[in-house]
Write a protein that holds these residues in place. Structure first.
Motif, PDB file in Angstrom:
ATOM      1  N   ASP A  48       0.908  -1.439  -0.178  1.00  0.00           N
ATOM      2  CA  ASP A  48      -0.203  -0.475  -0.224  1.00  0.00           C
ATOM      3  C   ASP A  48       1.096   1.766   0.048  1.00  0.00           C
ATOM      4  O   ASP A  48       0.347   2.115  -0.524  1.00  0.00           O
ATOM      5  CB  ASP A  48      -0.855  -0.438   0.935  1.00  0.00           C
ATOM      6  N   SER A  49       1.890   1.388   0.716  1.00  0.00           N
ATOM      7  CA  SER A  49       2.811   2.376   0.964  1.00  0.00           C
ATOM      8  C   SER A  49       3.339   2.534  -0.294  1.00  0.00           C
ATOM      9  O   SER A  49       4.000   3.943  -0.962  1.00  0.00           O
ATOM     10  CB  SER A  49       3.565   2.755   2.151  1.00  0.00           C
ATOM     11  N   VAL A  50       4.369   1.714  -0.838  1.00  0.00           N
ATOM     12  CA  VAL A  50       5.122   1.841  -1.688  1.00  0.00           C
ATOM     13  C   VAL A  50       3.860   2.151  -3.613  1.00  0.00           C
ATOM     14  O   VAL A  50       4.638   2.648  -4.091  1.00  0.00           O
ATOM     15  CB  VAL A  50       5.596   0.569  -2.237  1.00  0.00           C
ATOM     16  N   CYS A  51       2.741   1.808  -3.783  1.00  0.00           N
ATOM     17  CA  CYS A  51       1.968   2.241  -4.598  1.00  0.00           C
ATOM     18  C   CYS A  51       1.589   3.471  -4.508  1.00  0.00           C
ATOM     19  O   CYS A  51       1.735   4.232  -5.492  1.00  0.00           O
ATOM     20  CB  CYS A  51       0.605   1.073  -4.548  1.00  0.00           C
ATOM     21  N   LEU A  52       1.367   3.700  -3.110  1.00  0.00           N
ATOM     22  CA  LEU A  52       1.030   5.132  -2.882  1.00  0.00           C
ATOM     23  C   LEU A  52       2.343   6.318  -3.080  1.00  0.00           C
ATOM     24  O   LEU A  52       2.558   7.169  -4.114  1.00  0.00           O
ATOM     25  CB  LEU A  52       1.203   5.456  -1.689  1.00  0.00           C
ATOM     26  N   LEU A  53       3.520   6.064  -2.709  1.00  0.00           N
ATOM     27  CA  LEU A  53       4.737   6.858  -3.069  1.00  0.00           C
ATOM     28  C   LEU A  53       4.783   7.046  -4.668  1.00  0.00           C
ATOM     29  O   LEU A  53       5.164   7.466  -5.636  1.00  0.00           O
ATOM     30  CB  LEU A  53       5.753   5.665  -2.974  1.00  0.00           C
ATOM     31  N   LEU A  54       5.092   5.577  -5.685  1.00  0.00           N
ATOM     32  CA  LEU A  54       5.250   5.436  -7.238  1.00  0.00           C
ATOM     33  C   LEU A  54       4.197   6.027  -7.928  1.00  0.00           C
ATOM     34  O   LEU A  54       4.516   6.995  -8.776  1.00  0.00           O
ATOM     35  CB  LEU A  54       5.240   3.794  -7.042  1.00  0.00           C
ATOM     36  N   ALA A  55       2.789   6.227  -7.215  1.00  0.00           N
ATOM     37  CA  ALA A  55       1.149   6.639  -7.600  1.00  0.00           C
ATOM     38  C   ALA A  55       2.573   8.535  -7.522  1.00  0.00           C
ATOM     39  O   ALA A  55       1.924   9.345  -8.841  1.00  0.00           O
ATOM     40  CB  ALA A  55       0.839   6.469  -7.315  1.00  0.00           C
ATOM     41  N   LEU A  56       2.148   8.637  -5.827  1.00  0.00           N
ATOM     42  CA  LEU A  56       2.096  10.440  -6.156  1.00  0.00           C
ATOM     43  C   LEU A  56       3.958  10.937  -6.609  1.00  0.00           C
ATOM     44  O   LEU A  56       3.538  12.021  -7.920  1.00  0.00           O
ATOM     45  CB  LEU A  56       2.820  11.053  -4.623  1.00  0.00           C
ATOM     46  N   ALA A  57       4.696   9.878  -6.631  1.00  0.00           N
ATOM     47  CA  ALA A  57       6.109  10.089  -7.714  1.00  0.00           C
ATOM     48  C   ALA A  57       5.661  10.165  -8.953  1.00  0.00           C
ATOM     49  O   ALA A  57       6.212  11.565 -10.352  1.00  0.00           O
ATOM     50  CB  ALA A  57       7.324   9.197  -7.421  1.00  0.00           C
ATOM     51  N   ASP A  58       4.611   8.892  -9.938  1.00  0.00           N
ATOM     52  CA  ASP A  58       4.343   9.225 -11.114  1.00  0.00           C
ATOM     53  C   ASP A  58       4.142  10.172 -11.782  1.00  0.00           C
ATOM     54  O   ASP A  58       3.903  10.743 -13.537  1.00  0.00           O
ATOM     55  CB  ASP A  58       4.144   7.932 -11.410  1.00  0.00           C
ATOM     56  N   LEU A  59       2.900  11.141 -10.578  1.00  0.00           N
ATOM     57  CA  LEU A  59       2.122  11.661 -11.270  1.00  0.00           C
ATOM     58  C   LEU A  59       3.449  13.780 -11.933  1.00  0.00           C
ATOM     59  O   LEU A  59       2.769  14.230 -11.857  1.00  0.00           O
ATOM     60  CB  LEU A  59       0.868  12.333 -10.089  1.00  0.00           C
ATOM     61  N   GLY A  60       4.110  12.865 -10.749  1.00  0.00           N
ATOM     62  CA  GLY A  60       4.979  14.422 -10.460  1.00  0.00           C
ATOM     63  C   GLY A  60       5.979  15.206  -9.934  1.00  0.00           C
ATOM     64  O   GLY A  60       5.608  16.488  -9.688  1.00  0.00           O
ATOM     65  N   TYR A  61       4.771  14.548  -8.544  1.00  0.00           N
ATOM     66  CA  TYR A  61       4.975  15.228  -7.279  1.00  0.00           C
ATOM     67  C   TYR A  61       6.575  14.897  -6.619  1.00  0.00           C
ATOM     68  O   TYR A  61       7.299  14.371  -6.522  1.00  0.00           O
ATOM     69  CB  TYR A  61       3.654  14.706  -5.875  1.00  0.00           C
ATOM     70  N   PRO A  62       7.258  15.767  -5.932  1.00  0.00           N
ATOM     71  CA  PRO A  62       8.245  16.182  -5.573  1.00  0.00           C
ATOM     72  C   PRO A  62       8.215  15.065  -3.844  1.00  0.00           C
ATOM     73  O   PRO A  62       7.142  15.307  -2.916  1.00  0.00           O
ATOM     74  CB  PRO A  62       8.765  17.229  -5.510  1.00  0.00           C
ATOM     75  N   VAL A  63       8.845  14.043  -4.209  1.00  0.00           N
ATOM     76  CA  VAL A  63       8.603  13.207  -2.822  1.00  0.00           C
ATOM     77  C   VAL A  63       9.954  12.660  -1.819  1.00  0.00           C
ATOM     78  O   VAL A  63      10.536  12.900  -2.485  1.00  0.00           O
ATOM     79  CB  VAL A  63       7.744  12.181  -3.176  1.00  0.00           C
ATOM     80  N   VAL A  64       9.623  12.682  -0.942  1.00  0.00           N
ATOM     81  CA  VAL A  64      10.594  12.686   0.075  1.00  0.00           C
ATOM     82  C   VAL A  64      10.121  10.889   1.251  1.00  0.00           C
ATOM     83  O   VAL A  64       9.010  10.912   1.698  1.00  0.00           O
ATOM     84  CB  VAL A  64      10.872  13.542   1.040  1.00  0.00           C
ATOM     85  N   VAL A  65      10.587  10.190   0.504  1.00  0.00           N
ATOM     86  CA  VAL A  65      10.772   9.148   1.069  1.00  0.00           C
ATOM     87  C   VAL A  65      10.642   8.590   2.030  1.00  0.00           C
ATOM     88  O   VAL A  65      12.076   8.880   2.856  1.00  0.00           O
ATOM     89  CB  VAL A  65      11.128   7.612   0.358  1.00  0.00           C
ATOM     90  N   ALA A  66      10.477   8.363   4.056  1.00  0.00           N
ATOM     91  CA  ALA A  66       9.637   8.448   4.702  1.00  0.00           C
ATOM     92  C   ALA A  66       9.991   7.123   5.589  1.00  0.00           C
ATOM     93  O   ALA A  66       8.535   6.609   5.578  1.00  0.00           O
ATOM     94  CB  ALA A  66       8.887  10.096   5.304  1.00  0.00           C
ATOM     95  N   HIS A  67      10.810   6.590   6.066  1.00  0.00           N
ATOM     96  CA  HIS A  67      10.628   5.437   7.509  1.00  0.00           C
ATOM     97  C   HIS A  67      10.696   5.010   8.553  1.00  0.00           C
ATOM     98  O   HIS A  67      12.202   5.878   8.662  1.00  0.00           O
ATOM     99  CB  HIS A  67      11.498   4.569   5.969  1.00  0.00           C
ATOM    100  N   PHE A  68      10.063   4.538   9.014  1.00  0.00           N
ATOM    101  CA  PHE A  68       9.969   5.173  10.526  1.00  0.00           C
ATOM    102  C   PHE A  68      10.066   3.289  11.020  1.00  0.00           C
ATOM    103  O   PHE A  68       9.292   2.861  10.972  1.00  0.00           O
ATOM    104  CB  PHE A  68       8.930   4.959  11.110  1.00  0.00           C
ATOM    105  N   ASP A  69      11.740   2.844  12.049  1.00  0.00           N
ATOM    106  CA  ASP A  69      12.150   1.743  11.997  1.00  0.00           C
ATOM    107  C   ASP A  69      11.658   1.511  13.771  1.00  0.00           C
ATOM    108  O   ASP A  69      12.577   2.632  14.209  1.00  0.00           O
ATOM    109  CB  ASP A  69      13.322   1.125  12.246  1.00  0.00           C
ATOM    110  N   HIS A  70      10.384   0.973  14.283  1.00  0.00           N
ATOM    111  CA  HIS A  70       9.794   0.089  15.214  1.00  0.00           C
ATOM    112  C   HIS A  70      10.724  -0.250  16.141  1.00  0.00           C
ATOM    113  O   HIS A  70       9.865  -0.072  17.275  1.00  0.00           O
ATOM    114  CB  HIS A  70       8.487   0.822  15.441  1.00  0.00           C
ATOM    115  N   ARG A  71      11.319  -1.050  15.512  1.00  0.00           N
ATOM    116  CA  ARG A  71      12.138  -1.416  16.565  1.00  0.00           C
ATOM    117  C   ARG A  71      11.723  -2.552  17.475  1.00  0.00           C
ATOM    118  O   ARG A  71      11.820  -3.275  18.224  1.00  0.00           O
ATOM    119  CB  ARG A  71      13.575  -1.206  17.549  1.00  0.00           C
ATOM    120  N   LEU A  72      10.553  -3.061  16.268  1.00  0.00           N
ATOM    121  CA  LEU A  72       9.467  -4.202  17.466  1.00  0.00           C
ATOM    122  C   LEU A  72       9.830  -5.798  16.392  1.00  0.00           C
ATOM    123  O   LEU A  72       9.351  -6.776  17.170  1.00  0.00           O
ATOM    124  CB  LEU A  72       8.449  -4.161  16.929  1.00  0.00           C
TER     125      LEU A  72
END
Length: 146
Positions: A48-72
């Motif tokens: 779901d999040s990868v699809c969102l990233l790819l769709a927004l980037a494909d539309l031409g939006y400048p995106v920053v990929v942000a990942h949070f490691d919960h260490r769980l």
């Protein structure tokens, strides 16, 4: 635009051009997003999040990929490296946050889920402030408990 030749799959093959046009209209008209300021995209590494990233980037939006490691989970650092590699492959900026969410939950006397959400969104919104982003975007499937 995302360079689709760098990925081992056709990332948006299942989304028709009509769907992408509808998504663009929603982003502009309903969300008020413009193409001048970045969008922080929370990417877990799931579909779901990868699809969102790819769709927004494909539309031409400048995106920053942000990942949070919960260490769980033991493999959480591996998940973070995978998302970082995806960002590098797509030539997109990457931000990584991390916290011992189990300890945070104990310290704050809250559920692990609540502590994880608090830490994750705190990180995402801090990235948005630091980078002058117009929005934070996260992808959830219909059955996600948010």
């Amino acid at each position: 635009m995302v360079d689709k030749t760098v990925l081992p799959y056709n990332n948006l093959a299942i989304i028709s051009s009509m769907d992408m046009e509808a998504l663009r209209d929603i982003c502009i008209e309903e969300c008020g997003l413009d193409f001048a300021r970045p969008i922080i995209v929370g990417v877990s590494g799931g579909a779901d999040s990868v699809c969102l990233l790819l769709a927004l980037a494909d539309l031409g939006y400048p995106v920053v990929v942000a990942h949070f490691d919960h260490r769980l989970r033991e493999q959480s650092a591996q998940d973070a490296r995978m998302v970082e590699t995806l960002a590098q492959t797509l030539n997109l900026p990457f931000a990584l946050g991390s916290a011992d969410v189990a300890a945070l939950a104990r310290d704050l006397r809250m559920s692990v889920e609540e502590a994880a959400r608090k830490a994750r969104y705190g990180f995402l919104f801090e990235q948005a402030r630091q980078r002058g982003a117009q929005a934070v975007a996260v992808g959830h499937t219909a059955d996600d408990q948010v």
